[in-house]
Each structure stands twice: as C-alpha cells, then as structure tokens.
Write an enzyme that holds these catalytic residues in place. Structure first.
Site, PDB file in Angstrom:
ATOM      1  N   TYR A  98      35.115  51.409  92.501  1.00 42.06           N
ATOM      2  CA  TYR A  98      35.441  52.806  92.193  1.00 42.06           C
ATOM      3  C   TYR A  98      34.197  53.681  92.292  1.00 42.06           C
ATOM      4  O   TYR A  98      34.296  54.870  92.605  1.00 42.06           O
ATOM      5  CB  TYR A  98      36.080  52.911  90.810  1.00 42.06           C
ATOM      6  CG  TYR A  98      37.516  52.451  90.799  1.00 42.06           C
ATOM      7  CD1 TYR A  98      38.544  53.321  91.170  1.00 42.06           C
ATOM      8  CD2 TYR A  98      37.852  51.151  90.449  1.00 42.06           C
ATOM      9  CE1 TYR A  98      39.859  52.900  91.180  1.00 42.06           C
ATOM     10  CE2 TYR A  98      39.163  50.722  90.448  1.00 42.06           C
ATOM     11  CZ  TYR A  98      40.165  51.599  90.818  1.00 42.06           C
ATOM     12  OH  TYR A  98      41.477  51.174  90.839  1.00 42.06           O
ATOM     13  N   GLU A 140      44.462  47.568  85.706  1.00 39.92           N
ATOM     14  CA  GLU A 140      44.251  46.417  86.589  1.00 39.92           C
ATOM     15  C   GLU A 140      43.677  45.230  85.821  1.00 39.92           C
ATOM     16  O   GLU A 140      44.038  44.077  86.096  1.00 39.92           O
ATOM     17  CB  GLU A 140      43.330  46.831  87.744  1.00 39.92           C
ATOM     18  CG  GLU A 140      44.011  47.772  88.725  1.00 39.92           C
ATOM     19  CD  GLU A 140      43.058  48.654  89.494  1.00 39.92           C
ATOM     20  OE1 GLU A 140      41.873  48.279  89.638  1.00 39.92           O
ATOM     21  OE2 GLU A 140      43.482  49.731  89.940  1.00 39.92           O
TER      22      GLU A 140
END
Length: 397
Positions: A98, A140
């Site tokens: 990310y 996640e």
C-alpha cells in the site's frame, strides 16, 4: 473518520479530482510498472491492464470511498471494502504494498493536477487514501487469519472435464495430502501459473462444486479475443491448452463475499448468465446436500444449451430440492420448457422476503437487480459477484 478540515477540502476538490481520476490512474499504473515491473509480471492482471478495466475500477472505488466519507462521516462503505479485500487477500497483497501504491498514486495526482495540489489538498486526499488503505489492511489480515495465514498451496489435478467448447472444469486434491479447509458456497480461489515468458500470473475462479472434505473444483471459460479489442485470456488459454490430470497448480485459500446465507430461512433466487453459473452451481449443490426445503428460484441465461456450462449439474441439483423452480433463457436453440431471448423476470414469480444472488456480465446483473427491486426485493437482499475488476461503481450513474 475523516477530519472536519480534510472533509471540507475533499468536498471542494472532489469534482476536480473525480473528473481527472481516469488520467490519474492511467499515469499511476504507468509510473508504478516502470519503477516496479515485477508487479505487472507477477501480480497484476496484464489483460485487465491492457483493456484499461483495472484503471476504471480503481478510479471508481476511490471516488466512491471519498463520496461515502462525505455523505456518511461516521461509517465506512464496508460492503465495497470487503469485496476489494477478498480479492486482495486471494492475490496475497502485502501491507507494505500500500505504501508503493501511495507513492506512485500521489505522484500521478501531482503530475495531472499540478499547482492545484496545494499542501492542504495533498494532506486531505492522503487522509482519504490511508483511511481506505488501513481499513483494507485490517480486513485482509482477518481474512488471512481465517485461512490459517496467506500463501499458496500445491494442488494436483485429478480430473479434467470438458463442459462446453469454451469451458473446462478441474478437480484437484492437495499434493501434501493435508487437511482441506472448508469454504462457503459462492467463494473463489486464486490460481497462479507460470506462463511461457516466465511471468507468474494470477486469476480468480469460482469454486463450482459443493464444499468437500479433500477436494476443490473450479471451472474456467477460455477468454477469446473480443471484437471490442479485449485481449485473449493468458491464464484461461494456458489452463485450456496445457493443464491435464496429473499436473500441479498453485491455489490460494477460498475467498469472496458472495456467499450463500440460509439463516434465517428465506426464499432464495439464484440468477446467473454465462460462466456466472459456477458459483450458483456450488450453491445449489450445497442446498441439495443439506436438504434445504425453503423455496429456491433458479434463473440462468446463455447463448444456447450447448454453451450452458455445468448444465447437467445445474438441473440435477435443482431437481433434488423439494421447492425449486427453474427458468432458463437461451438466445437460440431453446428447447421446450425454456424461453428464447435474454433473461426477463417479468413472468418469474418472486416471493416476498426473497434473498437474491447474481453472477454474470454487468449489464445482466444491473437489469436483473432493477427488475427484482421492481418486484419488491429489498436492495440489501440483492448480492452480486463481478468476475474481474469491479466496474459496478465505476460505471454507475
């Protein structure tokens, strides 16, 4: 959630940022893949990149997330985040990736919008990004924990079945002979293969059989060159041409939020078109195996009976249910008892309190959803799965 100062800035700049998101995401992917070519080779779907659909999906999700934060500052769009997180978890996206996305996305924003990106504007949109990214990382992490951790497992193909001219099914068992985690009907697995150029490409395929003690079955439609310029599917072509019984494939755990919910008991409607039949077949198999006795309406549309993958399974499982109605629509060669043309729910009875599950091309799902709402089905009771990038949000309006 979003701070008041950032909310005001995002509200003021959303039209400009939203209007430029197409160009921003195009430059973002180009810059990231130039700096990190291994991400395109071994993680991102090269077909979706070539077609531009992944860019559209990313732009749509960012705009939808920001819009939701402004309209509902005390909540998150968990349905959208959950769908994205399941895909990311199945791909093995790591939290540190990310930061890579952030670096190249905000470089693209600065490049496209130029001087309009003041420090205040940059800070506000960074807050949006990290709210979304951190929420995905948390979801996640939970999904991986449910699967016993991220990672790939080798599975041996024990049977290959030709379903139609363009669809084959693979039945597999784990090479290590270890226990197999259960999955929920409607979920999918990621399949990773090594292509001729050495790229390790990943695709998701719905599990098309009922949950079993030591097996998985998924079905693959060969993606051919499209008249609209859609490229031929690299992985589907590889699986069709190269993979036979005895070969070994790498599979992820089972993910996906289009999962059958039979509690509390309610009438169910399972609507599919084309290869969207795969998760519906798994749902029907599960219902038949567990003696489900509430009403079930099965709707499917296809080009012809010969193109209807898993047609025998579809009908066999539905016939085992004590209160099931099957409505089939074929564009050509429709046999007696079926309808000619596209799926049309006008003559299909839909009981009050129906919980609906949809899978197929986006125009099909949008049309069915509109008809179901017109028949009194609550929008919250209509669930869907998009194969490939989720363009539902990107092309709404």
């Amino acid at each position: 959630m979003l701070s008041e100062q950032s909310a005001a800035t995002v509200r003021a700049t959303l039209p400009a940022v939203g209007g430029a998101l197409g160009e921003i995401t195009e430059r973002f992917y180009a810059g990231m893949f130039e700096a990190r070519p291994e991400l395109l080779r071994d993680l991102f779907n090269r077909g979706n990149q070539a077609a531009g659909t992944q860019r559209e999906a990313l732009a749509g999700s960012i705009a939808a997330f920001a819009t939701h934060l402004l309209a509902h500052p005390d909540t998150r769009p968990d349905a959208m985040l959950g769908r994205i997180a399941h895909k990311h978890a199945s791909l093995g996206i790591a939290p540190d990736q990310y930061a890579i996305v952030h670096e190249h996305l905000f470089a693209a924003i600065a490049e496209v919008l130029g001087e309009a990106v003041t420090p205040e504007v940059a800070a506000a949109w960074e807050e949006v990004y990290w709210l979304m990214a951190n929420a995905l990382v948390a979801i996640e992490k939970r999904l991986h924990e449910e699967q016993g951790g991220p990672g790939w497992r080798e599975w041996e193909v024990v049977e290959r079945v030709t379903e139609t001219a363009d669809v084959v099914s693979f039945r597999l068992r784990p090479v290590d002979g270890g226990p197999v985690r259960d999955f929920r009907p409607g979920q999918y697995v990621s399949v990773r293969v090594v292509l001729d150029d050495g790229a390790r490409q990943i695709r998701q395929y719905s599990l098309s059989g009922a949950p079993g003690p030591d097996e998985r079955r998924f079905s693959v439609k060969r993606v051919r060159d499209g008249a609209d310029g859609t490229p031929e599917g690299e992985v589907s072509g590889h699986l069709h041409a190269r993979v036979r019984a005895g070969d070994v494939l790498e599979l992820s755990g089972a993910y996906g939020d289009l999962v059958l919910d039979t509690e509390p008991a309610a009438p169910l409607l399972l609507a599919s078109a084309g290869i969207g039949v795969t998760p519906m077949t798994a749902m029907l198999a599960h219902l038949a195996d567990h003696g489900h006795d509430a009403p079930v309406t099965v709707v499917h549309g296809d080009r012809s009976p010969a193109d209807h993958a898993l047609r025998v399974d579809h009908g066999t499982y539905a016939a085992k249910l004590p209160d099931a109605a099957v409505h089939l629509f074929y564009e050509r060669d429709a046999p007696a008892g079926t309808s000619t043309g596209y799926v049309d729910l006008t003559g299909v009875p839909v009981a009050a309190g129906t919980r609906a599950y949809l899978c197929g091309p986006l125009p099909f799902m949008r049309g069915v959803r509109e008809q179901l709402i017109g028949k009194g089905v609550a929008p919250a009771d209509i669930h869907y799965e998009v194969f490939g990038p989720d363009l539902w949000l990107a092309k709404r309006g």
